[in-house]
Design an enzyme around this catalytic site. Structure first.
Site, PDB file in Angstrom:
ATOM      1  N   ARG A  48      -7.898  10.069 -26.751  1.00  0.00           N
ATOM      2  CA  ARG A  48      -7.733   8.713 -27.303  1.00  0.00           C
ATOM      3  C   ARG A  48      -9.023   7.896 -27.208  1.00  0.00           C
ATOM      4  O   ARG A  48      -9.274   7.038 -28.055  1.00  0.00           O
ATOM      5  CB  ARG A  48      -6.576   7.994 -26.594  1.00  0.00           C
ATOM      6  CG  ARG A  48      -5.228   8.489 -27.086  1.00  0.00           C
ATOM      7  CD  ARG A  48      -4.073   7.796 -26.448  1.00  0.00           C
ATOM      8  NE  ARG A  48      -2.840   8.070 -27.175  1.00  0.00           N
ATOM      9  CZ  ARG A  48      -1.631   7.820 -26.727  1.00  0.00           C
ATOM     10  NH1 ARG A  48      -1.485   7.275 -25.536  1.00  0.00           N
ATOM     11  NH2 ARG A  48      -0.569   8.082 -27.453  1.00  0.00           N
ATOM     12  N   LYS A 100      16.303  16.277 -29.241  1.00  0.00           N
ATOM     13  CA  LYS A 100      17.502  15.554 -29.656  1.00  0.00           C
ATOM     14  C   LYS A 100      17.501  15.115 -31.112  1.00  0.00           C
ATOM     15  O   LYS A 100      16.508  14.601 -31.611  1.00  0.00           O
ATOM     16  CB  LYS A 100      17.672  14.315 -28.770  1.00  0.00           C
ATOM     17  CG  LYS A 100      17.933  14.634 -27.308  1.00  0.00           C
ATOM     18  CD  LYS A 100      18.084  13.349 -26.518  1.00  0.00           C
ATOM     19  CE  LYS A 100      18.453  13.651 -25.066  1.00  0.00           C
ATOM     20  NZ  LYS A 100      18.585  12.410 -24.299  1.00  0.00           N
ATOM     21  N   GLY A 129       2.759  12.903 -30.254  1.00  0.00           N
ATOM     22  CA  GLY A 129       3.714  13.407 -29.265  1.00  0.00           C
ATOM     23  C   GLY A 129       3.469  14.839 -28.828  1.00  0.00           C
ATOM     24  O   GLY A 129       2.337  15.311 -28.758  1.00  0.00           O
ATOM     25  N   GLY A 147       5.550   7.576 -30.847  1.00  0.00           N
ATOM     26  CA  GLY A 147       6.608   6.664 -31.268  1.00  0.00           C
ATOM     27  C   GLY A 147       6.259   5.933 -32.553  1.00  0.00           C
ATOM     28  O   GLY A 147       7.105   5.749 -33.436  1.00  0.00           O
TER      29      GLY A 147
END
Length: 396
Positions: A36, A202, A353, A376
């Site tokens: 980053r 999920k 992610g 996100g």
């Protein structure tokens, strides 16, 4: 409307506030992955080359106690940034006050300053995270113009992005510009065929993405733990594999609306224990034993997904295909990674992610057109949502 980019601003001799995303992983006070920081370098270098005074700020982790402040200081980040820029970076261990203001006043054109973790302001009523208007106004008062290069927080309205932007002329940094270009364009106007690959544990994490992509993508390949809720919805026996019982009806509905667009695994790697050491075998999804669980897609699914990717012009991948942290269940993620990397004439994007971590860990980072720095944020962007951090940037 097109957003202003840092190159649209007059920067010479200006105090340029830059919201960067230096929320890097740390262990025992040391940075374990500086990606980053590296991704922010083009914007920072451009500002100082243009004679601007770069005043950088970022969050790091979640600050809930006074003890957290010791572990989550940006001091090690300032040191690493100084090494990467090959120039001194002034670090101010404050988020406001006379010491910070005085250090900013002493900056010369081309200088770089980083001030302390913006989340330190959360100890007193979550001022940063709740976009306290007084804090946003104060930080804005420290600069002449504002550059937002922190895509990782673009899905949040915080004092350090939306709060500052509402008080100053603002622009996107080069990293933010890339994210808008690649992920925004995929949702708005992809080159076809457009194939999306979704994984992770999920269904509930990806409902919005699947619903939006049903309108945009030509195919959606689903792997990871989330696939078993879909397979259960088809009436298959999934043994002890991950299942969201309360999402079976939703999975059924999505499959019905997909009209064949959703492609599910045809086999999986099954084992008894959630462990890297047990006996593993590949079985058809029609033959998963009741006492076993599938922890990765199998070899036939890898081949199926490869064939579905052939000829694709745009590919977006978000989420691993199995429990890739365990080497015996990383084969599906590696196989998909290789298949995407081999596409010679496609725009290939990883939506941050775990899939970004996997691609880097497996040495495939250079093979992708773009790897998002925001997990996100990229998910919400793929859902077609308006991201406040982008929305608040000045229009051209």
């Amino acid at each position: 409307m097109a957003k202003k980019i840092v190159s649209d601003l007059q920067l010479k001799d200006k105090k340029v506030l830059v919201r960067v995303d230096f929320n890097v992983p740390m262990k025992d006070g040391s940075i374990t992955n500086d990606n980053r920081i590296v991704e922010a370098l083009p914007t920072i270098k451009y500002i100082i080359e243009q004679g601007g005074k770069a005043i950088l700020f970022s969050h790091l982790g979640k600050v809930k106690t006074e003890e957290d402040k010791e572990k989550l200081s940006l001091a090690p980040v300032a040191k690493r940034l100084s090494e990467l820029l090959e120039k001194e970076v002034t670090f101010v261990p404050e988020t406001r006050g006379e010491k910070l203001e005085s250090a900013i006043d002493q900056l010369k054109s081309g200088d770089v300053l980083l001030f302390e973790n913006t989340r330190f302001e959360d100890l007193d009523g979550k001022k940063e995270s709740k976009n306290d208007p007084e804090l946003g106004k104060y930080w804005a008062s420290l600069g002449d113009v504002f550059v937002n290069d922190a895509f990782g927080t673009a899905h949040r309205a915080h004092a350090s992005n939306v709060g500052v932007a509402s008080n100053l002329e603002s622009a996107a940094g080069f990293l933010m510009e890339k994210e808008i270009k690649f992920i925004g364009d995929v949702v708005a106007n992809p080159e076809r065929p457009f194939v999306a690959i979704l994984g992770g544990a999920k269904v509930s994490d990806k409902i919005g993405v699947i619903e939006n992509l049903l309108n945009v993508a030509d195919k959606i390949l689903i792997g990871g733990g989330m696939a078993y809720t879909f397979l259960k919805a088809q009436g298959k026996e999934i043994g002890q594999s991950l299942l969201e019982e309360d999402k079976i009806d939703l999975a059924n509905d999505l499959l019905a609306r997909a009209n064949g667009k959703i492609v599910l695994p045809v086999d999986g790697l099954v084992t008894k224990e959630f462990s890297n050491d047990g006996e593993i075998k590949a079985v058809s999804v029609d033959e998963i034993p009741q006492d076993l669980q599938s922890l990765d897609i199998g070899p036939k699914t890898i081949e199926l997904f490869k064939s579905e990717l052939q000829g694709a012009k745009t590919v977006v991948w978000n989420g691993p295909m199995g429990v890739f942290e365990m080497s015996n269940f990383a084969k599906g993620t590696i196989g998909v990674c290789e298949a995407i990397a081999e596409l010679s004439d496609a725009t290939t994007i990883i939506g941050g992610g775990d899939s970004a971590a996997a691609a880097m860990q497996l040495g495939f980072a250079e093979k992708f057109t773009h790897i998002s720095t925001g997990g996100g944020a990229s998910l919400e962007y793929l859902e077609g949502k308006v991201l406040p951090g982008i929305d608040s940037i000045s229009e051209k």
